[in-house]
Design an enzyme around this catalytic site. Structure first.
Site, PDB file in Angstrom:
ATOM      1  N   LYS A  76       3.252  -4.160   6.233  1.00  0.00           N
ATOM      2  CA  LYS A  76       1.998  -4.426   5.509  1.00  0.00           C
ATOM      3  C   LYS A  76       1.876  -3.465   4.333  1.00  0.00           C
ATOM      4  O   LYS A  76       1.033  -2.568   4.297  1.00  0.00           O
ATOM      5  CB  LYS A  76       0.813  -4.299   6.453  1.00  0.00           C
ATOM      6  CG  LYS A  76       0.847  -5.314   7.593  1.00  0.00           C
ATOM      7  CD  LYS A  76      -0.271  -5.073   8.592  1.00  0.00           C
ATOM      8  CE  LYS A  76      -0.181  -6.052   9.762  1.00  0.00           C
ATOM      9  NZ  LYS A  76      -1.232  -5.807  10.768  1.00  0.00           N
ATOM     10  N   ARG A 132      -1.256   8.730 -16.641  1.00  0.00           N
ATOM     11  CA  ARG A 132      -1.890   7.872 -15.641  1.00  0.00           C
ATOM     12  C   ARG A 132      -0.892   7.292 -14.650  1.00  0.00           C
ATOM     13  O   ARG A 132      -1.163   7.244 -13.440  1.00  0.00           O
ATOM     14  CB  ARG A 132      -2.667   6.750 -16.336  1.00  0.00           C
ATOM     15  CG  ARG A 132      -3.318   5.718 -15.424  1.00  0.00           C
ATOM     16  CD  ARG A 132      -3.980   6.292 -14.195  1.00  0.00           C
ATOM     17  NE  ARG A 132      -4.939   7.348 -14.480  1.00  0.00           N
ATOM     18  CZ  ARG A 132      -5.397   8.183 -13.566  1.00  0.00           C
ATOM     19  NH1 ARG A 132      -4.973   8.114 -12.306  1.00  0.00           N
ATOM     20  NH2 ARG A 132      -6.272   9.116 -13.897  1.00  0.00           N
ATOM     21  N   ASP A 168       1.106  -5.933  22.126  1.00  0.00           N
ATOM     22  CA  ASP A 168       0.278  -6.255  20.960  1.00  0.00           C
ATOM     23  C   ASP A 168      -1.175  -6.507  21.348  1.00  0.00           C
ATOM     24  O   ASP A 168      -1.465  -7.362  22.188  1.00  0.00           O
ATOM     25  CB  ASP A 168       0.848  -7.493  20.261  1.00  0.00           C
ATOM     26  CG  ASP A 168       0.154  -7.776  18.947  1.00  0.00           C
ATOM     27  OD1 ASP A 168      -0.028  -6.844  18.151  1.00  0.00           O
ATOM     28  OD2 ASP A 168      -0.219  -8.942  18.727  1.00  0.00           O
ATOM     29  N   LYS A 177       8.136 -13.190  17.717  1.00  0.00           N
ATOM     30  CA  LYS A 177       6.708 -13.298  18.000  1.00  0.00           C
ATOM     31  C   LYS A 177       6.379 -14.700  18.527  1.00  0.00           C
ATOM     32  O   LYS A 177       7.232 -15.594  18.567  1.00  0.00           O
ATOM     33  CB  LYS A 177       5.904 -12.996  16.744  1.00  0.00           C
ATOM     34  CG  LYS A 177       6.106 -11.587  16.204  1.00  0.00           C
ATOM     35  CD  LYS A 177       5.154 -11.301  15.063  1.00  0.00           C
ATOM     36  CE  LYS A 177       5.291  -9.874  14.568  1.00  0.00           C
ATOM     37  NZ  LYS A 177       4.272  -9.554  13.537  1.00  0.00           N
TER      38      LYS A 177
END
Length: 282
Positions: free
Chosen positions: A136, A101, A219, A168
């Site tokens: 992320k 697994r 962005d 940012k």
């Protein structure tokens, strides 16, 4: 040539995953399979995909039983057909079942990343755009997921908070001196590290160019805004587009003339590829 994973990362990931799953003992295998039983097995993909994760999957079996014989049938980065064998395993049947697994989990998740990356890379083929990943990632799996992106033909963005500046709006909101002050501070800290800044509005771009930043991140802009931003920059600074980057949309975004497209879904919500292990002889 795919940049490989460090051996220490492979060993740690395999040992951690197997220890989590096995715990003190695989009690089902212990009561069902005698220690002396030998077997041969194969792992195969059940769907068309791009393979990633073989080094760590193999290490899972080695971690469980160094006596197992492993025969790889496909390299990472390979395009797989449904039913195609990627790994043959021979030796202790109990060891094969105990490690099964965890090995499959790595192959399924990482091949999912590689497969989606390849789809995006293919979608922008013929343009100058490179597909980038983001931070992320699943906690503790960043090195593996970013490796899978490379297997799919993508490019790694910064690995963490330490290897690229990315200024940012929240940084600027908490720092006096505005963008110019932030750029000066970054250059003073280390002038060799890539300096990227986020632009939410086209009006910010002239100042960013004048400050000599390396990359401007466009962005969450519309296609028209991205085209205007690229025209304004005129090749003086590299450009990256981010925000709502889907397979259906990336070709249009590439057409705006940006250099890079960063895609968070490559790692944060990718669909796993279905792999299976079957015993073929005993």
């Amino acid at each position: 040539m795919i940049s490989p994973l460090a051996p220490a990362i492979i060993r740690e990931a395999a040992a951690r995953a197997l220890g989590e799953d096995r715990g003190p003992a695989d009690i089902t295998t212990r009561v069902c399979v005698k220690p002396e039983v030998q077997a041969a097995a194969r792992i195969f993909s059940k769907e068309a995909s791009v393979l990633a994760g073989m080094p760590v999957a193999e290490q899972v079996f080695r971690e469980q039983d160094a006596g197992l014989v492993l025969i790889a049938q496909a390299p990472d980065g390979a395009t797989l057909e449904p039913g195609q064998t990627v790994l043959e395993i021979r030796g202790s049947a109990a060891s094969i079942l105990t490690a099964e697994r965890c090995a499959l989990n790595f192959l399924q998740q990482l091949s999912g990343v590689a497969t989606q990356t390849r789809r995006l890379v293919d979608a922008v083929a013929g343009t100058k755009v490179k597909i980038l990943d983001t931070r992320k990632t699943a906690p503790g799996l960043r090195a593996l997921q970013k490796y899978a992106v490379r297997c799919g033909g993508g490019i790694n963005h910064r690995f963490g908070l330490y290897d690229r500046f990315l200024i940012k709006d929240n940084h600027l909101a908490l720092m006096g001196g505005g963008l110019a002050g932030a750029v000066r501070a970054a250059r003073a800290f280390d002038p060799e590290i890539v300096l990227e800044v986020e632009a939410d509005h086209l009006e910010q771009i002239p100042e960013m160019i004048s400050l000599g930043v390396d990359v401007i991140l466009l962005d969450n802009m519309s296609l028209d805004e991205m085209r205007a931003g690229v025209a304004l920059i005129a090749g003086r600074v590299r450009t990256e587009a981010s925000g709502n980057m889907t397979l259906e949309r990336v070709r249009e975004v590439a057409g705006t003339g940006v250099d890079f497209i960063s895609v968070g879904t490559l790692t944060h919500s990718v669909q796993a590829i279905d792999f299976s292990l079957e015993i073929v002889a005993r």
